[in-house]
Design an enzyme around this catalytic site. Structure first.
Site, short mmCIF file in Angstrom:
data_model
loop_
_atom_site.label_atom_id
_atom_site.label_comp_id
_atom_site.label_asym_id
_atom_site.label_seq_id
_atom_site.Cartn_x
_atom_site.Cartn_y
_atom_site.Cartn_z
N HIS A 8 0.80 -1.01 -0.09
CA HIS A 8 0.10 -0.06 0.02
C HIS A 8 0.92 1.47 -0.08
CE1 HIS A 8 -2.97 2.83 1.05
NE2 HIS A 8 -3.80 2.01 0.91
N ASP A 31 -7.99 -5.15 -0.73
CA ASP A 31 -8.50 -5.80 -1.78
C ASP A 31 -8.15 -7.37 -1.59
OD1 ASP A 31 -7.36 -2.90 -3.67
OD2 ASP A 31 -9.33 -3.89 -3.59
C1 SDX Z 1 -5.95 0.27 -3.20
O1 SDX Z 1 -4.06 4.71 -1.82
C2 SDX Z 1 -5.06 4.16 -1.57
O2 SDX Z 1 -5.61 4.51 -0.23
C3 SDX Z 1 -5.61 3.00 -2.29
C4 SDX Z 1 -6.73 2.28 -1.90
C5 SDX Z 1 -8.11 3.05 -1.33
O3 SDX Z 1 -8.76 2.50 -0.70
O4 SDX Z 1 -8.46 4.10 -2.23
O5 SDX Z 1 -6.16 1.65 -0.42
C6 SDX Z 1 -7.00 0.93 -2.53
O6 SDX Z 1 -5.57 0.77 -4.23
C7 SDX Z 1 -5.08 -0.62 -2.51
C8 SDX Z 1 -3.81 -1.51 -3.36
C9 SDX Z 1 -4.37 -2.19 -4.36
N1 SDX Z 1 -3.23 -2.74 -5.12
C10 SDX Z 1 -2.72 -3.70 -5.19
O7 SDX Z 1 -2.95 -4.85 -4.31
C11 SDX Z 1 -1.79 -3.83 -6.22
C12 SDX Z 1 -0.35 -4.68 -5.73
N2 SDX Z 1 0.30 -3.58 -4.86
C13 SDX Z 1 1.49 -3.01 -5.44
O8 SDX Z 1 1.12 -2.84 -6.87
C14 SDX Z 1 1.78 -2.07 -4.55
O9 SDX Z 1 2.10 -2.47 -3.32
C15 SDX Z 1 0.83 -0.51 -4.36
C16 SDX Z 1 1.22 0.29 -5.74
C17 SDX Z 1 -0.18 -0.64 -3.87
C18 SDX Z 1 2.12 0.25 -3.48
O10 SDX Z 1 3.37 0.51 -3.96
P1 SDX Z 1 4.22 1.25 -3.15
O11 SDX Z 1 3.86 1.21 -1.67
O12 SDX Z 1 4.44 2.39 -3.76
O13 SDX Z 1 5.68 0.34 -3.16
P2 SDX Z 1 6.43 0.35 -4.43
O14 SDX Z 1 5.66 0.23 -5.86
O15 SDX Z 1 7.30 1.55 -4.31
O16 SDX Z 1 7.20 -0.96 -4.09
C19 SDX Z 1 8.10 -1.10 -3.00
C20 SDX Z 1 8.78 -2.16 -3.15
C21 SDX Z 1 9.36 -2.76 -4.54
O17 SDX Z 1 10.36 -3.53 -4.60
P3 SDX Z 1 11.77 -3.33 -4.80
O18 SDX Z 1 11.82 -2.50 -6.33
O19 SDX Z 1 12.26 -2.40 -3.64
O20 SDX Z 1 12.72 -4.53 -4.86
O21 SDX Z 1 7.82 -3.44 -2.95
C22 SDX Z 1 7.58 -4.14 -3.96
C23 SDX Z 1 8.17 -3.47 -5.24
O22 SDX Z 1 8.33 -4.36 -6.25
N3 SDX Z 1 6.21 -4.51 -3.93
C24 SDX Z 1 5.71 -5.50 -4.23
C25 SDX Z 1 4.08 -5.68 -3.97
N4 SDX Z 1 3.92 -3.97 -3.84
C26 SDX Z 1 5.20 -3.55 -3.65
N5 SDX Z 1 6.10 -6.87 -4.37
C27 SDX Z 1 5.37 -7.83 -4.47
N6 SDX Z 1 3.84 -7.90 -4.33
C28 SDX Z 1 3.61 -6.60 -4.36
N7 SDX Z 1 1.98 -6.47 -4.13
#
Ligand code: SDX
Length: 390
Positions: free
Chosen positions: A271, A328
């Site tokens: 998140h 989710d």
């Molecule tokens: C919602 O903003 C809100 O409030 C949204 C929401 C709402 O109520 O409106 O809460 C609803 O959108 C919830 C999120 C739903 N999305 C997902 O479940 C999709 C999977 N999640 C990821 O795409 C990700 O976690 C995000 C986009 C939600 C958040 O990304 P961040 O916190 O900005 O983290 P990042 O993309 O900078 O990643 C940091 C690290 C990376 O690894 P490195 O490059 O450092 O090695 O964490 C990893 C990412 O690859 N990572 C994940 C991951 N999420 C981040 N690795 C595996 N699985 C994941 N889900």
């Protein structure tokens, strides 16, 4: 040269706006709507009462709640030409673009409630959207399964009417299942607002040009559709089903995620703000077993989800990155057990988020200094250069 510009990462975290609606503490896993903890609202409130709280700022008296409920019931009918609108979409259209198109089209049918600075018109578009968006959502579902669209029944409240319009048929009376209505009501409360998330920021950004409420919320629906945002609940179920159909052990899938094979992510995890367990996910998980037992949900997919969560919470890769289940992760399993197809999951998220979008749009219109308007940027391109002599 490009790429040499460095800037304080804090720049990216500067607050874009102020708001008095929802408070989140991402590290502590706290979520409050107008000061009330989400856990208490989930336990004691209803989606209609929580919607009133978000939009008007305080819990309603019984009389205020009844008046809000009655005003919504009296606006559920769609203009007959808007009903015809659905005929223009292909049979396999995803209901989210249908929803955003139809909501945008509301501004062509209801031109007497577009002025963002006329209190009466803002009130009218608030009630029209609360009443008509669930109807449009149900019609988008009926369109996708080739079934006729019922007229709303104003003896029912918003959630009951949505269930009947989604699952009822003209050939037989529809029996409301109180367990289904209660489960959906809870999930809608949990989705009702979430401060400046992607879709809410979109609603505020579009509204900052003084665009009307229908147009602003139509844009929010499109932002929500993205699989990294609201589309994640649909993506979670696709992920669980892929694991189930390939017979892959959840542990092996986790290795794929950690090795970032084909960019695969553990959908429903992580998140932008919560670097702890999403409090909404906790509530959904606690009720998932009970609801699925009541509704006869797919236990195998739930077991896979529970095993993935158990593994991830004990794995350094996820712990170091503060990746926890978000709202989710479990909701799709419950929506499926309710009888909704995957394509409708993000539409259900949109119905829940609607009062939050409306509240945030109204707050911005009333307080111009909170208009995001035009985000600033740091230029990282090439310095000035001259057009070549030829
Ligand atoms: C919602 O903003 C809100 O409030 C949204 C929401 C709402 O109520 O409106 O809460 C609803 O959108 C919830 C999120 C739903 N999305 C997902 O479940 C999709 C999977 N999640 C990821 O795409 C990700 O976690 C995000 C986009 C939600 C958040 O990304 P961040 O916190 O900005 O983290 P990042 O993309 O900078 O990643 C940091 C690290 C990376 O690894 P490195 O490059 O450092 O090695 O964490 C990893 C990412 O690859 N990572 C994940 C991951 N999420 C981040 N690795 C595996 N699985 C994941 N889900």
């Amino acid at each position: 040269q490009t790429g040499t510009v460095t800037f304080d990462p804090g720049f990216m975290n500067t607050a874009a706006t102020t708001s008095a609606i929802t408070y989140i503490d991402g590290d502590a896993g706290i979520l409050r709507y107008r000061g009330y903890p989400i856990e208490q609202l989930a336990k004691h409130s209803s989606f209609l009462e929580t919607s009133y709280l978000l939009i008007y700022g305080n819990l309603p008296t019984p009389a205020e709640l009844d008046s809000f409920d009655q005003r919504i019931r009296r606006h559920t009918l769609l203009h007959e030409d808007l009903k015809g609108f659905f005929g223009g979409f292909p049979r396999d259209a995803h209901p989210m673009p249908v929803l955003s198109s139809a909501v945008s089209a509301l501004s062509t049918f209801y031109q007497d409630s577009l002025d963002p600075f006329d209190e009466e018109q803002v009130e009218l578009s608030t009630v029209r959207l609360m009443a008509k968006l669930p109807v449009i959502a149900a019609y988008a579902h009926k369109k996708s399964i080739g079934q006729p669209m019922l007229y709303p029944d104003n003896s029912m409240n918003l959630v009951e009417n949505f269930m009947r319009l989604s699952f009822g048929l003209p050939a037989e009376p529809y029996e409301l299942d109180p367990k289904l209505v209660k489960a959906l009501d809870l999930l809608l409360i949990l989705h009702a607002d979430h401060e400046q998330n992607c879709s809410t920021s979109t609603v505020r950004l579009v509204g900052s040009s003084n665009a009307n409420m229908f147009a602003s919320i139509s844009a929010g629906i499109s932002a929500l559709f993205g699989p990294l945002h609201g589309g994640a609940n649909e993506a979670v179920l696709n992920m669980l089903r892929d694991i189930q159909s390939t017979g892959m052990a959840p542990e092996d899938f986790m290795e794929k995620v950690k090795n970032k094979e084909d960019g695969v992510k553990l959908m429903g995890f992580g998140h932008r703000v919560y670097k702890n367990y999403d409090p909404r996910a906790k509530i959904v998980k606690a009720t998932a077993h009970e609801i699925l037992a009541d509704l006869g949900g797919n236990d195998e997919l739930l077991d896979i989800a529970m095993r993935l969560e158990e593994k991830a919470l004990a794995d350094d890769y996820f712990i170091e990155r503060k990746l926890y289940p978000n709202v989710d992760f479990y909701t799709g399993l419950i929506y499926k057990a309710m009888g909704f197809p995957e394509k409708m999951f993000t539409v259900l998220f949109a119905i829940g988020r609607l009062p939050g979008w409306i509240a945030q749009w109204r707050e911005m219109m009333q307080d111009p200094q909170t208009k995001i308007g035009r985000p600033r940027q740091l230029y990282t391109g090439l310095p000035e250069r001259n057009y070549p002599e030829r």
